[in-house]
Motif scaffolding. Sequence first.
Motif, PDB file in Angstrom:
ATOM      1  N   LEU A   4       0.838  -1.188   0.000  1.00  0.00           N
ATOM      2  CA  LEU A   4       0.000   0.000   0.000  1.00  0.00           C
ATOM      3  C   LEU A   4       0.877   1.243   0.000  1.00  0.00           C
ATOM      4  N   ILE A   5       0.651   2.101  -0.994  1.00  0.00           N
ATOM      5  CA  ILE A   5       1.388   3.348  -1.064  1.00  0.00           C
ATOM      6  C   ILE A   5       0.468   4.484  -0.643  1.00  0.00           C
ATOM      7  N   VAL A   6       0.878   5.241   0.342  1.00  0.00           N
ATOM      8  CA  VAL A   6       0.089   6.393   0.789  1.00  0.00           C
ATOM      9  C   VAL A   6       0.886   7.640   0.426  1.00  0.00           C
ATOM     10  N   GLU A   7       0.451   8.307  -0.609  1.00  0.00           N
ATOM     11  CA  GLU A   7       1.247   9.418  -1.160  1.00  0.00           C
ATOM     12  C   GLU A   7       0.309  10.352  -1.905  1.00  0.00           C
ATOM     13  N   CYS A  33      -5.187   9.994   4.209  1.00  0.00           N
ATOM     14  CA  CYS A  33      -5.244   9.168   5.410  1.00  0.00           C
ATOM     15  C   CYS A  33      -6.535   8.352   5.442  1.00  0.00           C
ATOM     16  N   ALA A  34      -7.616   9.010   5.052  1.00  0.00           N
ATOM     17  CA  ALA A  34      -8.903   8.330   5.107  1.00  0.00           C
ATOM     18  C   ALA A  34      -8.883   7.078   4.237  1.00  0.00           C
ATOM     19  N   ALA A  39      -8.183   1.200   3.305  1.00  0.00           N
ATOM     20  CA  ALA A  39      -7.453   0.153   2.589  1.00  0.00           C
ATOM     21  C   ALA A  39      -6.797  -0.826   3.564  1.00  0.00           C
ATOM     22  N   ILE A  40      -6.216  -0.282   4.626  1.00  0.00           N
ATOM     23  CA  ILE A  40      -5.550  -1.156   5.590  1.00  0.00           C
ATOM     24  C   ILE A  40      -6.562  -2.068   6.260  1.00  0.00           C
ATOM     25  N   GLY A  41      -7.756  -1.520   6.459  1.00  0.00           N
ATOM     26  CA  GLY A  41      -8.797  -2.329   7.052  1.00  0.00           C
ATOM     27  C   GLY A  41      -9.124  -3.559   6.227  1.00  0.00           C
ATOM     28  N   MET A  42      -8.959  -3.417   4.934  1.00  0.00           N
ATOM     29  CA  MET A  42      -9.278  -4.523   4.036  1.00  0.00           C
ATOM     30  C   MET A  42      -8.257  -5.651   4.139  1.00  0.00           C
ATOM     31  N   GLU A  43      -7.147  -5.387   4.793  1.00  0.00           N
ATOM     32  CA  GLU A  43      -6.102  -6.396   4.926  1.00  0.00           C
ATOM     33  C   GLU A  43      -5.523  -6.767   3.563  1.00  0.00           C
ATOM     34  N   GLN A  68      -1.246   1.307  17.707  1.00  0.00           N
ATOM     35  CA  GLN A  68      -2.063   1.176  18.901  1.00  0.00           C
ATOM     36  C   GLN A  68      -3.101   0.083  18.742  1.00  0.00           C
ATOM     37  N   ARG A  69      -3.459  -0.138  17.504  1.00  0.00           N
ATOM     38  CA  ARG A  69      -4.413  -1.214  17.275  1.00  0.00           C
ATOM     39  C   ARG A  69      -3.716  -2.562  17.257  1.00  0.00           C
TER      40      ARG A  69
END
Lengths: 222, 222
Positions: A4-7, A33-34, A39-43, A68-69
């Motif tokens: 995953l690229i966050v840019e 971020c949103a 996307a991260i939630g989707m694993e 933290q999660r």
Amino acid sequence: MRILIVEDDAVLGDGLSVGLRLSGFSPELVDSCADARHAIGMEGFEAVVLDLMLPDGSGLELLRELRQRGSDMPVLMLTARDGLDDRVTGLDAGADDYLGKPFELPELSARLRALTRRAQGRAENLLHWNGLALDTAKMSGQRGAEEIAFSRREFTVLAALMERPGSILSKAALEERLYGWQEDVESNTVEVHVHHLRAKLGSGFIQTVRGAGYRLAPEGAA
Amino acid sequence: MRILIVEDDAVLGDGLSVGLRLSGFSPELVDSCADARHAIGMEGFEAVVLDLMLPDGSGLELLRELRQRGSDMPVLMLTARDGLDDRVTGLDAGADDYLGKPFELPELSARLRALTRRAQGRAENLLHWNGLALDTAKMSGQRGAEEIAFSRREFTVLAALMERPGSILSKAALEERLYGWQEDVESNTVEVHVHHLRAKLGSGFIQTVRGAGYRLAPEGAA
DNA sequence: ACCACCATGCGCATCCTGATCGTCGAGGAC
DNA sequence: GTCCTCGACGATCAGGATGCGCATGGTGGT
């Protein structure tokens, strides 16, 4: 290998996508971020390339939240060239590595590879289903006292199935797992590998769902 | 767990402090031999991370001094990437472990944990597998009465394998261990070193898993 | 002298390929 | 509803190309 690229910079983001795809990754690009959270939630990602400056918040926030999660997903931070403070806070927030801009693509992909390798070492490596314990570090399985060895492709297919036990994986999905980005190989390799797996695990272990794909048989069945 | 870091590079030092604090240590940073002497005099540290190049003298001097005073405090040396001689002299001078720059924080903290554990339990730095005892301090092994010597690279490869017995380590992972991931060296050095190791340990000791890497043979096998 | 690295050729496990055979299920005729 | 037919999809098998890993020897550096 899904990355995953966050840019938020479109040019840089596209460049990263293309470059990483060429290096054998399967990158996904988001620019906020949103979207990243979603996307991260989707694993399904094996690592995150995270820019610090984002339109709707700091990447650091995202990172802290993630840790933290309890997530231990490998995160590589992109920082400004001389952002020493950023690096320190980044490591503080739980980044696994950082890279200052501008950077060379080969270095990025090398570091990503290193990260994912390292992550494999610390992760819990056992997948269980129906009496079979699959050790992803040893690329082998165990059922009762019997140790079962797999070739690399066989193992890849089996691991993909066991990561989502019970759900159906299409042949296309499995092919992507085997070959990554590349064009779809025109042949029935997946079927062949499934065939070999059934020879080793018993014909009932993997079910075929006509027109949809394959899945593991429900527990309790042979 | 209080750790003394002796490092004159400010950026690296800060990174180390932060990173180690993250990993649950309580690091203290000094940037000169003089300060280090003073700090060690205060006691209370459980280990020292020691850079070799310091503004007011060599870390080696400090180390020798320490040992002559009878201290058995665990010392982990930081050496330049290719400072092979440094490592040897460092170990000779009484260092308990070394790490080449650049290194990964997780590896450093893992090694530190191992060091302190070792010092506590007086446990030896021995790795065991299949009748072979590998002494990581002496860079040599013992099988029965026979003492087996290894070259540095051979030892590095073997130690990596024995730290995760049974796990498969890819050639890339082993290369990373040997060279500290920069460019992937296009060559077959790993294969050659494995070849040499097999000559010394018997061809069955290290198994190759085609397309995946190498691993130690299951115990009980030759 | 030893060690590390590089280059080359060979042998072989693995995987791909494509052809053939088996199986499932929808739809139509009765 | 039952049976049959047909098309599509999946299973199986064997030949063969690919490329990996091994051995070995040469070169350079320490």
